[in-house]
Scaffold this motif. Structure first.
Motif, PDB file in Angstrom:
ATOM      1  N   ASN A   1       0.896  -1.283   0.018  1.00 55.72           N
ATOM      2  CA  ASN A   1       0.062   0.078  -0.218  1.00 55.72           C
ATOM      3  C   ASN A   1       0.787   1.314  -0.123  1.00 55.72           C
ATOM      4  O   ASN A   1       1.904   1.009   0.443  1.00 55.72           O
ATOM      5  CB  ASN A   1      -0.903  -0.116   1.215  1.00 55.72           C
ATOM      6  N   TRP A   2       0.230   2.308  -0.446  1.00 56.10           N
ATOM      7  CA  TRP A   2       1.069   3.690  -0.589  1.00 56.10           C
ATOM      8  C   TRP A   2       0.587   4.743   0.588  1.00 56.10           C
ATOM      9  O   TRP A   2      -0.478   4.645   1.171  1.00 56.10           O
ATOM     10  CB  TRP A   2       0.705   4.230  -1.704  1.00 56.10           C
ATOM     11  N   GLU A   3       1.731   5.095   1.252  1.00 54.47           N
ATOM     12  CA  GLU A   3       1.689   6.362   2.238  1.00 54.47           C
ATOM     13  C   GLU A   3       1.914   7.626   1.530  1.00 54.47           C
ATOM     14  O   GLU A   3       2.703   7.750   0.501  1.00 54.47           O
ATOM     15  CB  GLU A   3       2.512   6.261   3.357  1.00 54.47           C
ATOM     16  N   LEU A   4       1.263   9.011   2.236  1.00 57.20           N
ATOM     17  CA  LEU A   4       1.672  10.046   1.957  1.00 57.20           C
ATOM     18  C   LEU A   4       1.791  10.447   0.256  1.00 57.20           C
ATOM     19  O   LEU A   4       2.685  10.841  -0.285  1.00 57.20           O
ATOM     20  CB  LEU A   4       2.935  10.463   2.280  1.00 57.20           C
ATOM     21  N   PRO A   5       0.826  10.206  -0.541  1.00 53.00           N
ATOM     22  CA  PRO A   5       0.607  10.282  -1.865  1.00 53.00           C
ATOM     23  C   PRO A   5       0.432  11.897  -1.930  1.00 53.00           C
ATOM     24  O   PRO A   5      -0.365  12.505  -1.296  1.00 53.00           O
ATOM     25  CB  PRO A   5      -0.851   9.605  -2.290  1.00 53.00           C
ATOM     26  N   VAL A   6       0.920  12.294  -3.037  1.00 52.05           N
ATOM     27  CA  VAL A   6       1.174  13.922  -3.518  1.00 52.05           C
ATOM     28  C   VAL A   6       0.842  13.921  -5.042  1.00 52.05           C
ATOM     29  O   VAL A   6       1.613  13.251  -5.771  1.00 52.05           O
ATOM     30  CB  VAL A   6       2.263  14.560  -2.993  1.00 52.05           C
ATOM     31  N   LEU A   7      -0.195  14.761  -5.392  1.00 53.64           N
ATOM     32  CA  LEU A   7      -0.124  14.978  -6.781  1.00 53.64           C
ATOM     33  C   LEU A   7      -0.057  16.368  -7.081  1.00 53.64           C
ATOM     34  O   LEU A   7      -0.965  17.295  -6.706  1.00 53.64           O
ATOM     35  CB  LEU A   7      -1.499  14.379  -7.391  1.00 53.64           C
ATOM     36  N   LEU A   8       0.924  16.807  -7.781  1.00 52.54           N
ATOM     37  CA  LEU A   8       1.453  18.350  -8.008  1.00 52.54           C
ATOM     38  C   LEU A   8       1.736  18.566  -9.586  1.00 52.54           C
ATOM     39  O   LEU A   8       2.333  17.823 -10.054  1.00 52.54           O
ATOM     40  CB  LEU A   8       2.714  18.510  -7.162  1.00 52.54           C
ATOM     41  N   PRO A   9       1.134  19.866 -10.028  1.00 55.19           N
ATOM     42  CA  PRO A   9       1.544  20.190 -11.336  1.00 55.19           C
ATOM     43  C   PRO A   9       2.956  20.736 -11.288  1.00 55.19           C
ATOM     44  O   PRO A   9       3.415  21.245 -10.184  1.00 55.19           O
ATOM     45  CB  PRO A   9       0.204  21.077 -11.698  1.00 55.19           C
ATOM     46  N   VAL A  10       3.517  20.400 -12.431  1.00 55.50           N
ATOM     47  CA  VAL A  10       4.933  20.838 -12.502  1.00 55.50           C
ATOM     48  C   VAL A  10       5.059  21.618 -13.999  1.00 55.50           C
ATOM     49  O   VAL A  10       4.409  21.083 -14.818  1.00 55.50           O
ATOM     50  CB  VAL A  10       6.061  19.748 -12.558  1.00 55.50           C
ATOM     51  N   ARG A  11       5.846  22.657 -14.252  1.00 55.17           N
ATOM     52  CA  ARG A  11       5.635  23.695 -15.468  1.00 55.17           C
ATOM     53  C   ARG A  11       7.050  23.647 -15.867  1.00 55.17           C
ATOM     54  O   ARG A  11       7.937  23.781 -15.246  1.00 55.17           O
ATOM     55  CB  ARG A  11       5.066  24.638 -15.189  1.00 55.17           C
ATOM     56  N   ASP A  12       7.222  23.749 -17.336  1.00 52.79           N
ATOM     57  CA  ASP A  12       8.335  24.180 -17.945  1.00 52.79           C
ATOM     58  C   ASP A  12       8.358  25.732 -18.202  1.00 52.79           C
ATOM     59  O   ASP A  12       7.352  26.205 -17.856  1.00 52.79           O
ATOM     60  CB  ASP A  12       8.741  23.381 -19.095  1.00 52.79           C
ATOM     61  N   GLN A  13       9.339  26.303 -18.748  1.00 51.53           N
ATOM     62  CA  GLN A  13       9.310  28.033 -19.203  1.00 51.53           C
ATOM     63  C   GLN A  13       8.441  28.153 -19.786  1.00 51.53           C
ATOM     64  O   GLN A  13       8.151  29.198 -20.165  1.00 51.53           O
ATOM     65  CB  GLN A  13      10.795  28.353 -19.311  1.00 51.53           C
ATOM     66  N   GLN A  14       7.755  27.295 -20.730  1.00 53.19           N
ATOM     67  CA  GLN A  14       6.886  27.573 -21.659  1.00 53.19           C
ATOM     68  C   GLN A  14       5.557  27.574 -21.334  1.00 53.19           C
ATOM     69  O   GLN A  14       4.610  27.842 -21.936  1.00 53.19           O
ATOM     70  CB  GLN A  14       7.148  26.795 -23.108  1.00 53.19           C
ATOM     71  N   GLY A  15       5.291  27.008 -20.219  1.00 49.90           N
ATOM     72  CA  GLY A  15       4.154  26.795 -19.386  1.00 49.90           C
ATOM     73  C   GLY A  15       3.441  25.578 -19.748  1.00 49.90           C
ATOM     74  O   GLY A  15       2.384  25.253 -19.245  1.00 49.90           O
ATOM     75  N   GLN A  16       4.137  24.608 -20.268  1.00 50.77           N
ATOM     76  CA  GLN A  16       3.647  23.157 -20.291  1.00 50.77           C
ATOM     77  C   GLN A  16       3.500  22.631 -18.947  1.00 50.77           C
ATOM     78  O   GLN A  16       4.506  22.701 -18.244  1.00 50.77           O
ATOM     79  CB  GLN A  16       4.503  22.320 -21.116  1.00 50.77           C
ATOM     80  N   VAL A  17       2.536  21.644 -18.927  1.00 49.97           N
ATOM     81  CA  VAL A  17       2.387  21.409 -17.403  1.00 49.97           C
ATOM     82  C   VAL A  17       1.962  19.742 -17.499  1.00 49.97           C
ATOM     83  O   VAL A  17       1.501  19.050 -18.526  1.00 49.97           O
ATOM     84  CB  VAL A  17       0.880  21.693 -16.839  1.00 49.97           C
TER      85      VAL A  17
END
Length: 736
Positions: free
Chosen positions: A451-467
């Protein structure tokens, strides 16, 4: 009729106290009376308007032992004290105030505090020990006047809190005294948490303890309470753990977020509100060991310089969270109000974890020091949601385009694999189940846990704004496994319509090569800078006895920024950390290793930032850190381009202990770049923005603080900067 025992704590300093009736001088046992990693010091003494002073009992090492007290017939006990936390997480283990119970002979008496602040009194008659317990709970951080009476003529027991009778019981058996040592702050029959740490010890301030050879009357007790009724309040700085106490510890980090004393686990629930950043953490205020899970709290203006705040959340009496307040997250909810989401724990139940909510008591307080915990849970695990008691660590975020919030929580399905469940809400109070966000097959990837603990889902971006989205989690094993727990990440897409995460690869990557030193991930998108920021624990690496002697365990890692480059995840320390720089010690460009080593040979400091870039070479290069002049202790960071490997060699980090090697793959088409932070025992290495190694070094030698560059002497260093860094904690003059 008279007073037969009196501990007034009038000394105000030192590590002994006088019992006023017998005149006996009693040692106050305390771990730092003879400190190992810092200067020796006595327990904290706090001025008291009642008795002169109160002694601060730290919850795990402070106690007093005295000769047996001769008590026959009727008697009373009075105490004036302020608890800092309760023994909430170990079932029927009381926290001792005064104890002369002999479990073997079933004789004696004890006054203590039960799980969530209930007052408990015990009497033995030679055949049984009888327990009396109030429904009313004591207040934390506030002084309470406790009185218990045993009237042998009437065969009655009464318990009073602040002058009010809270319990009366009659038809009591005759009391039989015990010929056993009298303990103050220490349970005579300790609960074993581990081989080193024991439960049942008082944490907080004790002003006085008195024992009388008669049963006090209601009038007597009320008269005594009236004398001190207006002296119950305690300034938080007097009762909270003292952050000054450990500032001279040779191994304790100085510019990391760290509790004042004792133990922490994962930092979590970051958010920004009215000009302040908030970060919480799993806290045990009773000692430097895993137990008694509360939420500690820091605030900051810049995510670098932190302030310790009052403990935010506590285990609660009742059905919801009696066994602990476990990890969670935060969000800004409707009407711009902060919400905390925590894992409630009730270990008396089969499905004993779920999600509950806390809200600020005063939303105008920018420090948000007081929180109200809702008495009902928001989400409960069902019998269709995997392994019982493996359902925890909610992570919440708001949709960027609409009034909708998402919540994910870690779990696992037996004979299938680890998973994360997902919910949505439009008000942060009521949550709709949407199914599985993501899961894997344990038979194909057993190293990823059951099983999984402490799941995190976060957007990350480059300099052009791609996510893209980074899904970060910790593996956990519900049964024995040959694999180690660690922190991993996938990069991929989040399909909002289906509420599912779609990874770019079938297997994840390690978040850090430091073998579980980086753990407990949490994070948020900073609304001020729009940066994606992740927090972590930087785990300690010592035996329990060493942590007992040190008085602290673990701290937060430095905040890191995640971003995209060429469709790959990149990692770097938060640029705000530059504000830690106190002095530039070295700044050189285009020099040979030999020339640079000549420049750095005299640098000796426990708090450094090192930025170095080597010219591209097939030869082995790196640094020796935490090094002593005799070259007997050192920790080596090495990069081997020929084999695309980077590692931290800790085999010589400490003379009296065997170390290990921590590392992994690093493919470069450029020279090796390392951005290194050293903070006493903490070491964090950021490598070409691609990988990181968080680790520890506890050298024995007091001067193991030198460094040197590794490689052929003619290899060129494109650039090197070394800064001396400052502490984020202001040191005050300490009194004994």
């Amino acid at each position: 009729m008279s007073l037969i025992y009196d501990l007034p704590f009038r000394e105000g300093k030192g590590n002994q106290t006088k019992e006023a009736i017998s005149g006996n001088i009693l040692p106050i046992h305390y771990v730092f009376n003879h400190a190992k990693y810092k200067a020796s010091s006595s327990p904290n003494w706090v001025e008291s308007p009642v008795s002169g002073y109160a002694v601060d009992f730290d919850g795990y090492s402070t106690y007093i032992k005295d000769q047996p007290l001769e008590v026959n017939g009727s008697f009373s006990i009075s105490a004036f004290l302020a608890p800092r936390c309760f023994e909430a997480c170990h079932g029927d283990v009381p926290t001792t105030i005064i104890d002369q119970i002999n479990q073997s002979s079933q004789q004696g008496f004890a006054l203590s505090i039960f799980r969530h602040g209930e007052v408990q009194f015990e009497l033995g008659d030679g055949r049984n020990i009888y327990r009396f317990r109030t429904d009313r709970q004591l207040e934390l951080f506030t002084k309470s006047f406790l009185t218990v009476t045993y009237n042998q003529e009437e065969l009655s027991v009464m318990i009073y809190i602040n002058g009010k009778k809270e319990l009366e019981s009659t038809n009591i058996k005759y009391f039989r005294p015990a010929d056993i040592a009298l303990s103050i702050g220490l349970n005579n029959h300790l609960f074993e948490i581990s081989e080193v740490f024991k439960g049942g010890m008082f944490a907080g301030l004790i002003d006085f303890i008195k024992v009388y050879d008669h049963a006090l009357t209601d009038e007597d007790i009320q008269k005594e309470y009236d004398k001190i009724r207006d002296k119950r309040s305690v300034p938080l700085e007097d009762i909270d753990l003292d952050e000054q106490k450990l500032l001279d510890d040779v191994h304790r980090p100085q510019y990391h977020a760290i509790p004042p004393q004792h133990w922490m686990n994962e930092p979590h629930a970051p958010f920004y509100y009215k000009g302040k950043y908030h970060l919480f953490y799993q806290k045990n205020a009773s000692g430097p060991y895993f137990s008694h899970l509360h939420w500690g709290h820091w605030t900051s203006d810049d995510l670098v310089f932190w302030q310790n705040e009052k403990t935010a959340l506590f285990p609660q009496k009742g059905e919801l969270s009696p066994s602990g307040v476990w990890s969670g997250s935060a969000t800004i909810g409707p009407n711009n109000k902060p919400y905390l989401f925590y894992t409630f724990a009730n270990l008396n139940k089969k499905y004993n974890q779920g999600v509950a909510i806390a809200r600020p008591e005063n939303v105008e307080d920018t420090h948000l020091v007081d929180w109200k915990m809702k008495p009902q849970g928001a989400i409960y695990q069902t019998d269709q949601q995997g392994i019982p008691s493996q359902f925890r660590d909610p992570f919440v975020w708001k949709d960027e385009t609409e009034e909708k919030w998402y919540l994910i929580i870690g779990g696992g399905v037996k004979d299938k694999g680890p998973t994360v469940w997902i919910y949505t809400s439009t008000d942060c109070e009521h949550w709709d189940f949407k199914g599985e966000l993501f899961s894997v097959d344990s038979s194909l990837y057993p190293y990823l846990g059951t099983n999984w603990e402490l799941p995190v889902l976060l957007p990350v971006r480059d300099q052009q704004g791609q996510v893209k989205y980074a899904f970060i989690f910790m593996s956990f094993f519900d049964d024995e496994s040959k694999y180690e727990v660690d922190t991993y990440y996938y990069l991929g897409e989040f399909d909002k319509q289906k509420a599912q995460f779609i990874p770019d690869t079938i297997e994840p990557e390690l978040m850090d090569y430091g073998r579980f030193k980086f753990s407990g991930p949490s994070g948020f998108v900073d609304p001020v800078t729009n940066k994606t920021i992740v927090f972590s624990i930087l785990q300690g690496d010592r035996e329990e006895q060493e942590e007992y002697e040190a008085g602290w365990a673990h701290h937060a890692g430095l905040p890191i920024e995640l971003f995209l480059e060429n469709q790959a995840l990149r990692i770097q320390p938060l640029e705000n950390l530059a504000s830690l720089r106190e002095e530039l010690l070295i700044h050189e460009s285009n020099k040979s290793i030999e020339e640079v080593n000549h420049k750095v040979k005299n640098i000796q400091d426990k708090m450094l930032e090192i930025m170095i870039e080597f010219e591209e070479t097939e030869n082995l290069v790196g640094l020796e850190l935490k090094k002593d002049p005799a070259n007997q202790e050192k920790t080596k960071l090495l990069f081997d381009k020929a084999n695309d490997r980077v590692w931290l060699d800790r085999t010589e980090s400490r003379k009296d202990k065997e170390g290990d090697i921590q590392g992994g793959s690093l493919k470069l088409d450029e020279g090796f770049k390392a951005h290194i932070f050293i903070d006493h025992s903490a070491m964090e290495c950021y490598l070409n923005q691609k990988k990181m190694i968080s680790s520890r070094a506890y050298p024995v030698s007091s001067n193991s603080d030198y460094l040197s560059i590794v490689g052929n002497t003619d290899i060129r260093i494109k650039s090197i900067k070394i800064f001396r860094l400052q502490s984020i904690w202001k040191q005050k003059e300490m009194s004994d």
